[in-house]
Design an enzyme around this catalytic site. Structure first.
Site, PDB file in Angstrom:
ATOM      1  N   TRP A 378       0.867  -1.172  -0.033  1.00 52.22           N
ATOM      2  CA  TRP A 378      -0.056  -0.068  -0.061  1.00 52.22           C
ATOM      3  C   TRP A 378       0.950   1.310   0.028  1.00 52.22           C
ATOM      4  O   TRP A 378       0.284   2.299  -0.082  1.00 52.22           O
ATOM      5  CB  TRP A 378      -0.995  -0.062   1.294  1.00 52.22           C
ATOM      6  CG  TRP A 378      -0.407   0.369   2.694  1.00 52.22           C
ATOM      7  CD1 TRP A 378       1.034  -0.338   2.991  1.00 52.22           C
ATOM      8  CD2 TRP A 378      -0.633   1.232   3.419  1.00 52.22           C
ATOM      9  NE1 TRP A 378       1.237   0.295   4.399  1.00 52.22           N
ATOM     10  CE2 TRP A 378      -0.072   1.100   4.563  1.00 52.22           C
ATOM     11  CE3 TRP A 378      -1.540   2.198   3.642  1.00 52.22           C
ATOM     12  CZ2 TRP A 378       0.007   1.898   5.667  1.00 52.22           C
ATOM     13  CZ3 TRP A 378      -1.953   2.778   4.789  1.00 52.22           C
ATOM     14  CH2 TRP A 378      -0.961   2.760   5.793  1.00 52.22           C
ATOM     15  N   ASP A 379       2.131   1.079   0.380  1.00 55.12           N
ATOM     16  CA  ASP A 379       3.084   2.096   0.032  1.00 55.12           C
ATOM     17  C   ASP A 379       2.974   2.927  -1.157  1.00 55.12           C
ATOM     18  O   ASP A 379       3.007   4.243  -0.949  1.00 55.12           O
ATOM     19  CB  ASP A 379       4.523   1.585   0.247  1.00 55.12           C
ATOM     20  CG  ASP A 379       4.750   0.787   1.494  1.00 55.12           C
ATOM     21  OD1 ASP A 379       3.851   0.019   2.020  1.00 55.12           O
ATOM     22  OD2 ASP A 379       6.012   0.696   1.531  1.00 55.12           O
ATOM     23  N   GLU A 507       0.114  -2.427  12.491  1.00 52.19           N
ATOM     24  CA  GLU A 507       0.232  -3.946  12.674  1.00 52.19           C
ATOM     25  C   GLU A 507       0.175  -4.707  13.982  1.00 52.19           C
ATOM     26  O   GLU A 507       0.693  -5.659  14.082  1.00 52.19           O
ATOM     27  CB  GLU A 507       1.634  -4.304  11.622  1.00 52.19           C
ATOM     28  CG  GLU A 507       0.849  -3.897  10.162  1.00 52.19           C
ATOM     29  CD  GLU A 507       2.231  -4.302   9.281  1.00 52.19           C
ATOM     30  OE1 GLU A 507       3.274  -4.426   9.553  1.00 52.19           O
ATOM     31  OE2 GLU A 507       1.952  -4.405   7.834  1.00 52.19           O
ATOM     32  N   LYS A 619       2.540   0.280  16.038  1.00 48.67           N
ATOM     33  CA  LYS A 619       3.612   0.194  15.301  1.00 48.67           C
ATOM     34  C   LYS A 619       3.837   1.409  14.593  1.00 48.67           C
ATOM     35  O   LYS A 619       4.786   1.962  14.336  1.00 48.67           O
ATOM     36  CB  LYS A 619       3.580  -1.065  14.382  1.00 48.67           C
ATOM     37  CG  LYS A 619       4.746  -1.262  13.656  1.00 48.67           C
ATOM     38  CD  LYS A 619       4.717  -2.406  12.631  1.00 48.67           C
ATOM     39  CE  LYS A 619       5.721  -2.438  11.561  1.00 48.67           C
ATOM     40  NZ  LYS A 619       5.648  -3.868  10.630  1.00 48.67           N
ATOM     41  N   GLN A 620       2.721   1.812  14.004  1.00 45.02           N
ATOM     42  CA  GLN A 620       2.724   3.007  13.083  1.00 45.02           C
ATOM     43  C   GLN A 620       1.344   3.834  13.245  1.00 45.02           C
ATOM     44  O   GLN A 620       0.460   3.484  13.838  1.00 45.02           O
ATOM     45  CB  GLN A 620       2.695   2.744  11.679  1.00 45.02           C
ATOM     46  CG  GLN A 620       1.833   1.782  11.015  1.00 45.02           C
ATOM     47  CD  GLN A 620       2.232   1.051  10.046  1.00 45.02           C
ATOM     48  OE1 GLN A 620       3.093   0.017  10.356  1.00 45.02           O
ATOM     49  NE2 GLN A 620       2.194   1.310   8.765  1.00 45.02           N
TER      50      GLN A 620
END
Length: 787
Positions: A378-379, A507, A619-620
């Site tokens: 998806w980046d 994640e 995580k993000q």
């Protein structure tokens, strides 16, 4: 403040390793940085990627070098072995291959082999020249016998010729007259990744993927070629090299072979002060692009053309291509040389790694290493696509064309998952799902909405409605079918539309109900689908009718999309005054950051997933990312409260995260905090923040650096009405910022200082924008200055 910034997991260097705003320099040879610098000095053109290996090879400690040569989208498959499998698990993994190395050139000085670990290195410098698109190197070396030579090389991967690379190698005899030799090699043996328990590193392959079938040479000895075939996908690859020589007193080149390596050997003599030059042209062609029977012919043609024009011609074309690129994508930061260098390095890296043929995409590590096995994520849509949409939209379109060409694979995946419509893979090369760990892979169905968000932004920015009519709408409608089939109207939520058992961007929180980011993005997706159906019905009726017939679309389905979008459930916590990341996130125990050793980051390498999943730890950016992408859905107060809750819980163990926090921090007025996150993003690879640049560069962070400048400090947004808006906030240490953005055939330049903001049109007709909510019209030749 975020723990990963405050507890010393990453401390910014006090003295910058590099400081040239247009170059990356390595002065001397730092053994401990060798493999990392192979990534930093990589060259590419979106198809070919060459790691920054030394021409003579590496002779230091074992495991400190990875010879890497990659072709975007060229892969082989290998069965995925599950100790305990289940229905629907992907059974084949695709991996980008390390193809034959043709850039090697050995030099012998009076019979003694030159390399950095013998003799005496008197001078050594490598320069990645981002204006000219070359890797340049200068070495002054004294052999064990005392013979001194000066060596200068220039290497490029052509931005104008997809299949071509070249190396120019010049040697000068400094203190002697005598014999020298070049050995130019092609190595058919491509080593696979070493393998690691770190999921970010490519897995070890059980057997070689490239099988040598044939090789040959031209009668004059100046051209050699090899043909390989992939073991399972059965793709053919022709690697070819040709040479041009400028040497005094040289003998005719002779064929050379050693341990399967093929090439030429040229013996020549130099008088003291004389120089000799060898130019090597390299071509890669595969049957993924052309009929197999044409590969050798195409290789010969491009090499002959390159030899005829010479390295100088290729260098001129390279500079011209980069002048065009920097005219669109350059960012000028006055007052912060490290950040200036960083943003240019990152933009240059994106150009080098992004496919532009509609058949390939951009891998998580680009074409710089084998981390994540060359997979696309998806980046692309959330990070890389915005960069190209607003700089080189023609490349942005090609990235979306890749998704259209793999739509049938997405349909197949949805069927495997017992759903209608299409589900795009979490990680892929050719369109099939390659994620073997579904909780943090297939469950991240938000990728469907991410792709369509990127599609919407592209169409709004470019006005390219024909792409929407011919390709984009089919993607949009098939993925909308998936959402309506996946979700359900839940009586326990007052009949709201709910989406269960998914994983959001974070994640460290997997398989949850009603991930807020997913639900909000799906709502935006469905609304866009409804608007698109109406737009096609009124303005492109022929396209609309053909599409309806092709996919069997019923008008009732569009009504279903509208109802689901209007009824979408988004979890909130009224007591805290924030959106809940999902139904249960706020009920979990918070992670013990104070009790976590610094060496235990990233958490994924030190704790079982279930340990992480049962805590409030990210995580993000997840909900924070929604605050940015869907900013018109939230008040400023909501952004502040939500950011302040989730920011301390975020480890930023993903390189995709700091830039998003930088953007939102900038928007809510926390400019100093925004700058800290920005700096971490921009120097991600140059300073090796995550200590894994050796495995390849972080392309999402590269794009995130651009986003953090333009959409963070520049405050640029574009919502549904398609009007560009700006709310600039300059970091205190910067004197000024200048960047350009493309909008519907126009090129707008934005200049920001602490005293004023100026908008001017470099190309195109009048453009209406918003500055801090005030509508402003920018006319050609009449810049607008606002204080």
């Amino acid at each position: 403040m975020n723990m990963s910034l405050n507890t010393g997991i990453y401390a910014f260097s006090q003295e910058p390793l590099y400081c040239d705003e247009w170059c990356i320099r390595e002065t001397g040879h730092q053994e401990e940085d060798h493999q990392k610098n192979e990534s930093l000095f990589a060259l590419g053109n979106g198809y070919i990627g060459l790691r920054g290996n030394l021409e003579e090879g590496y002779h230091g400690a074992a495991g400190s070098s990875v010879i890497g040569n990659y072709l975007n989208g060229f892969y082989d498959t290998e069965p995925i072995v599950y100790p305990e499998g289940a229905y629907g698990y992907p059974d084949q993994n695709h991996a980008m291959l390390n193809v034959p190395d043709a850039k090697a050139i050995l030099l012998l000085v009076e019979g003694e082999l030159f390399h950095l670990h013998t003799g005496t290195v008197l001078e050594s410098e490598r320069i990645l020249d981002m204006q000219n698109g070359m890797l340049c190197r200068h070495v002054k070396w004294e052999s064990p016998a005392g013979h001194q030579v000066g060596i200068t090389t220039r290497r490029l991967v052509s931005l104008e010729h997809k299949h071509l690379a070249a190396v120019e190698y010049e040697v000068t005899a400094l203190n002697f007259s005598g014999g020298l030799s070049w050995i130019s090699l092609m190595n058919p043996v491509a080593a696979g990744p070493a393998g690691s328990s770190d999921p970010r590193v490519g897995a070890r392959r059980s057997e070689p993927s490239l099988l040598l079938e044939d090789s040959g040479f031209r009668e004059d000895g100046l051209m050699y070629w090899m043909r390989h075939r992939t073991r399972r996908t059965r793709f053919a690859l022709v690697t070819a090299m040709s040479h041009s020589l400028e040497v005094p007193g040289g003998e005719a080149p002779v064929q050379y072979s050693d341990a399967g390596q093929l090439g030429i050997r040229l013996d020549f003599r130099l008088e003291a002060g004389q120089s000799g030059k060898l130019t090597k042209f390299i071509a890669y062609h595969t049957s993924r692009d052309y009929p197999e029977e044409e590969l050798l012919k195409l290789s010969r043609e491009i090499l002959e053309s390159a030899r005829h024009g010479g390295f100088g011609s290729l260098a001129g074309e390279q500079r011209q291509a980069l002048d065009y690129f920097w005219g669109k994508a350059n960012i000028e930061i006055v007052g912060d040389p490290e950040m200036q260098q960083g943003v240019r390095f990152n933009a240059f890296g994106l150009l080098q790694s992004t496919g532009r043929d509609g058949m390939t995409n951009i891998a998580a590590k680009g074409l710089t290493g084998e981390g994540y096995e060359g997979h696309y994520f998806w980046d692309t849509e959330m990070y890389t696509l915005p960069f190209f949409t607003y700089t080189l939209p023609e490349i942005g379109r090609k990235l979306l064309e890749f998704r259209y060409r793999t739509l049938d694979k997405a349909r197949e995946r949805a069927a495997v998952m017992s759903q209608r419509g299409a589900l795009y893979p979490w990680r892929t090369i050719a369109g099939e799902e390659n994620s073997a760990y579904f909780p943090a892979g297939t469950a991240q169905v938000h990728i469907n909405a991410d792709i369509c968000y990127g599609l919407q932004q592209y169409v709004l920015a470019t006005g390219d409605e024909m792409f929407l009519a011919e390709m984009g709408a089919e993607i949009l409608f098939e993925t909308s079918r998936f959402w309506v089939d996946l979700g359900h109207y839940n009586p326990a939520r007052g009949g709201a539309f709910c989406i269960d058992a998914v994983t959001g961007p974070d994640e460290y929180t997997a398989i949850v109900n009603n991930n807020a980011y997913t639900n909000l993005m799906v709502q935006e997706h469905l609304r866009f689908a409804c608007r698109t159906a109406e737009r096609l019905r009124s303005s492109y009726p022929d396209h609309y009718e053909r599409l309806k017939r092709k996919i069997g679309l019923l008008e009732s389905e569009i009504a279903d999309w509208k109802r689901a979008g209007e009824s979408m459930y988004v979890p909130k916590d009224d007591e805290l005054g924030i959106y809940a990341q999902d139904d249960t996130f706020l009920l979990k125990k918070k992670w013990d950051f104070e009790g976590t050793p610094e060496d235990n980051y990233p958490l994924l390498l030190h704790y079982h997933p279930l340990v992480i999943y049962r805590h409030q730890v990210l995580k993000q950016a997840d909900l924070v990312m929604a605050l940015f992408l869907l900013g018109d859905r939230f008040t400023t107060e909501e952004k502040v409260r939500n950011y302040r809750y989730y920011e301390p819980l975020t480890t930023h163990d993903s390189s995709l995260s700091p830039c998003i926090h930088s953007i939102v921090a900038s928007e809510i007025g926390e400019t100093e905090e925004a700058y800290r996150y920005f700096r971490r993003t921009v120097r991600m690879d140059l300073d090796d923040v995550n200590k894994n640049a050796k495995d390849g560069l972080h392309t999402a962070a590269m794009a995130g650096a651009w986003m953090a400048v333009v959409q963070g400090f520049g405050g640029m947004r574009m919502y549904g009405d398609g009007v560009l808006s700006f709310t600039p906030a300059l970091p205190a240490g910067w004197n000024s910022l200048r960047f350009r953005v493309a909008k519907e055939g126009r090129l707008l330049e934005v200049f920001i200082s602490h005293e004023e903001v100026a908008y001017s049109l470099i190309e195109g007709e009048a453009l209406r924008i918003r500055h801090f909510g005030q509508e402003v019209e920018v006319l050609p030749g009449q810049g607008v200055r606002l204080t």
